[in-house]
Design an enzyme around this catalytic site. Sequence first.
Site, PDB file in Angstrom:
ATOM      1  N   TRP A 163    -132.803 -62.446  27.449  1.00 33.22           N
ATOM      2  CA  TRP A 163    -134.023 -62.343  27.173  1.00 33.22           C
ATOM      3  C   TRP A 163    -134.954 -61.609  27.927  1.00 33.22           C
ATOM      4  O   TRP A 163    -134.929 -61.906  29.097  1.00 33.22           O
ATOM      5  CB  TRP A 163    -134.404 -63.859  26.764  1.00 33.22           C
ATOM      6  CG  TRP A 163    -135.772 -64.092  26.150  1.00 33.22           C
ATOM      7  CD1 TRP A 163    -136.428 -63.470  25.234  1.00 33.22           C
ATOM      8  CD2 TRP A 163    -137.006 -64.901  26.871  1.00 33.22           C
ATOM      9  NE1 TRP A 163    -137.501 -64.028  24.673  1.00 33.22           N
ATOM     10  CE2 TRP A 163    -137.958 -64.903  26.012  1.00 33.22           C
ATOM     11  CE3 TRP A 163    -136.896 -65.904  28.048  1.00 33.22           C
ATOM     12  CZ2 TRP A 163    -139.339 -65.625  26.551  1.00 33.22           C
ATOM     13  CZ3 TRP A 163    -138.101 -66.552  28.332  1.00 33.22           C
ATOM     14  CH2 TRP A 163    -139.108 -66.333  27.442  1.00 33.22           C
ATOM     15  N   ASP A 220    -130.837 -72.423  30.200  1.00 30.04           N
ATOM     16  CA  ASP A 220    -132.185 -71.962  28.989  1.00 30.04           C
ATOM     17  C   ASP A 220    -131.714 -72.697  27.939  1.00 30.04           C
ATOM     18  O   ASP A 220    -130.707 -72.071  27.319  1.00 30.04           O
ATOM     19  CB  ASP A 220    -132.291 -70.890  29.292  1.00 30.04           C
ATOM     20  CG  ASP A 220    -133.670 -70.269  28.362  1.00 30.04           C
ATOM     21  OD1 ASP A 220    -134.202 -71.231  27.690  1.00 30.04           O
ATOM     22  OD2 ASP A 220    -134.066 -69.163  28.425  1.00 30.04           O
ATOM     23  N   LYS A 272    -138.379 -73.438  18.637  1.00 30.54           N
ATOM     24  CA  LYS A 272    -137.524 -73.115  17.471  1.00 30.54           C
ATOM     25  C   LYS A 272    -136.846 -74.188  16.692  1.00 30.54           C
ATOM     26  O   LYS A 272    -137.056 -74.419  15.360  1.00 30.54           O
ATOM     27  CB  LYS A 272    -136.477 -72.187  17.819  1.00 30.54           C
ATOM     28  CG  LYS A 272    -136.400 -71.352  18.799  1.00 30.54           C
ATOM     29  CD  LYS A 272    -137.066 -69.917  18.638  1.00 30.54           C
ATOM     30  CE  LYS A 272    -137.590 -69.440  19.915  1.00 30.54           C
ATOM     31  NZ  LYS A 272    -137.753 -67.977  20.023  1.00 30.54           N
TER      32      LYS A 272
HETATM   33  N1  KET Z   1    -135.663 -68.743  26.271  1.00 26.47           N
HETATM   34  C1  KET Z   1    -134.968 -67.684  25.383  1.00 26.47           C
HETATM   35  C2  KET Z   1    -133.604 -67.557  25.487  1.00 26.47           C
HETATM   36  C3  KET Z   1    -135.633 -67.427  24.449  1.00 26.47           C
HETATM   37  O1  KET Z   1    -135.183 -66.703  23.776  1.00 26.47           O
HETATM   38  C4  KET Z   1    -137.123 -67.652  24.183  1.00 26.47           C
HETATM   39  C5  KET Z   1    -137.968 -67.156  23.279  1.00 26.47           C
HETATM   40  C6  KET Z   1    -137.581 -68.459  25.398  1.00 26.47           C
HETATM   41  C7  KET Z   1    -136.718 -69.131  26.397  1.00 26.47           C
HETATM   42  C8  KET Z   1    -139.076 -69.052  25.241  1.00 26.47           C
HETATM   43  O2  KET Z   1    -139.617 -69.921  24.163  1.00 26.47           O
HETATM   44  P1  KET Z   1    -140.784 -70.624  24.218  1.00 26.47           P
HETATM   45  O3  KET Z   1    -141.312 -70.228  23.110  1.00 26.47           O
HETATM   46  O4  KET Z   1    -141.823 -70.433  25.490  1.00 26.47           O
HETATM   47  O5  KET Z   1    -140.319 -72.074  23.965  1.00 26.47           O
HETATM   48  N2  KET Z   1    -137.563 -66.237  22.481  1.00 26.47           N
HETATM   49  C9  KET Z   1    -138.351 -65.739  21.277  1.00 26.47           C
HETATM   50  C10 KET Z   1    -139.708 -65.578  21.778  1.00 26.47           C
HETATM   51  C11 KET Z   1    -140.441 -64.707  22.577  1.00 26.47           C
HETATM   52  O6  KET Z   1    -140.058 -63.722  23.142  1.00 26.47           O
HETATM   53  O7  KET Z   1    -141.495 -65.397  23.393  1.00 26.47           O
HETATM   54  C12 KET Z   1    -137.837 -64.231  21.042  1.00 26.47           C
HETATM   55  O8  KET Z   1    -136.794 -63.564  21.846  1.00 26.47           O
HETATM   56  O9  KET Z   1    -138.055 -63.529  20.103  1.00 26.47           O
END
Ligand code: KET
Length: 452
Positions: free
Chosen positions: A181, A262, A298
């Site tokens: 990510w 994560d 999610k």
């Molecule tokens: N870890 C991973 C692996 C991840 O894909 C995301 C979010 C997060 C943590 C953080 O999510 P949060 O919203 O802070 O709980 N991924 C998606 C959104 C982004 O980039 O913020 C994405 O990859 O599209």
Amino acid sequence: MHGGKALLSPSSSADRRLSALVRHLEGSSSIVMGSKDSSIAASPTSARNSVFEHILQASEDPILGVTVAYNKDPSPVKLNLGVGAYRTEEGKPLVLNVVRRAEQMLVNDNSRVKEYLPIVGLADFNKLSAKLILGADSPAIQENRVTTVQCLSGTGSLRIGAEFLSRHYNQHIIYIPQPTWGNHPKVFALSGITVKFYRYYDPATRGLDFQGLLEDLGSAPSGAIVLLHACAHNPTGVDPTPQQWEQIRQLMRSKALLPFFDSAYQGFASGNLDSDAHSVRIFVADGGECLVAQSYAKNMGLYGERVGALSIVCRTPDVAGRVESQLKLVIRPMYSNPPLHGASIVARILKDSNMYQEWTVELKAMADRIISMRQKLFDALRNRGTPGDWSHIIKQIGMFTFTGLNRNQVSFMTEEYHIYMTSDGRISMAGLSSKTVPHLADAIHAAVTRLD
Ligand code: KET
């Protein structure tokens, strides 16, 4: 939070922070913390020149910037497959029924007030979050060796964990998968931790480079931190098998590498919350220590509510208590304490067995819809005779397909077909619906037949 240079040289960022702290303790703190050139901050305003004149335009975020570009496009056929956000068959964002129900209950409960939460967040939420990821019968929880703090979704949990490690852990190197990510390297580098990569994905097989992974972790310095995606690896959709996880665990424990999980997609990989926590649980079962960042963005669709948790599993209750006391010192000057609403929703759902049950059904439905989109896209490409082997679309796990499309093919699809995705060729399967599959398949077909 800190100067932009930190990404390039984390140690100088740590030095700057230390010297700012020393100045502060000496009572002579007149500079802006983290600012390298205090003359810029101190220069007087004049009628003509902005004190911010020197600031350069930054580029958009590689993932969230895709949505910015999508929003500007007037085309009626535009499709956003960039950010990992679930959409219904009608292409609409989804609020889970169980979430609506929990919110109703909260609104109707007149005994609820809006007082500050403690620095560590909502106690029930923390306890239930640890239970969700570690398992109801986890010995670590029973033995009181886990400290959990409510944080601002997955990102905030990673950031608090990184800051804690930067201050209190002796090894300031983290190994993250290649690729990962896009925010991972930034979160850790800005916390003053040196970021290195371990091999993870093999483009030739479109699978796990397990040998490369073992070699790279095998040659990491003892005690190094290792970031592991608990399940549904982003962006590749490729996870180790249970046997491979076991080998990774043995290797990491033999070298005293510190696991930092994560967990942003629990329930989205298999549709089952327990199966998706398998990797974390085997590391906790061996009695060793680890960190886990959880996100409810999610799996409960609480994206904008920013609900997450950081758990640190320790050897003894005594250590866990002291770790928690230091986490409070990390959190208090950052944002004081976390928001109440989202955590209250999650706590309601996790506490009530009926609501929990209802959640698992809705979660499974989301996971199943994504899986059905994989099959539909695969079939559509096969029907078009699109050159190449597209079986990875149905083999990969979680929200994303790592298509193998290159940067040029991606820009072509955006320009000609108004399909928005990240430039590494990742598409969010959760943003696709039966109606939009043909349009995407046409675009992929045209991209691979016209461009190398
Ligand atoms: N870890 C991973 C692996 C991840 O894909 C995301 C979010 C997060 C943590 C953080 O999510 P949060 O919203 O802070 O709980 N991924 C998606 C959104 C982004 O980039 O913020 C994405 O990859 O599209």
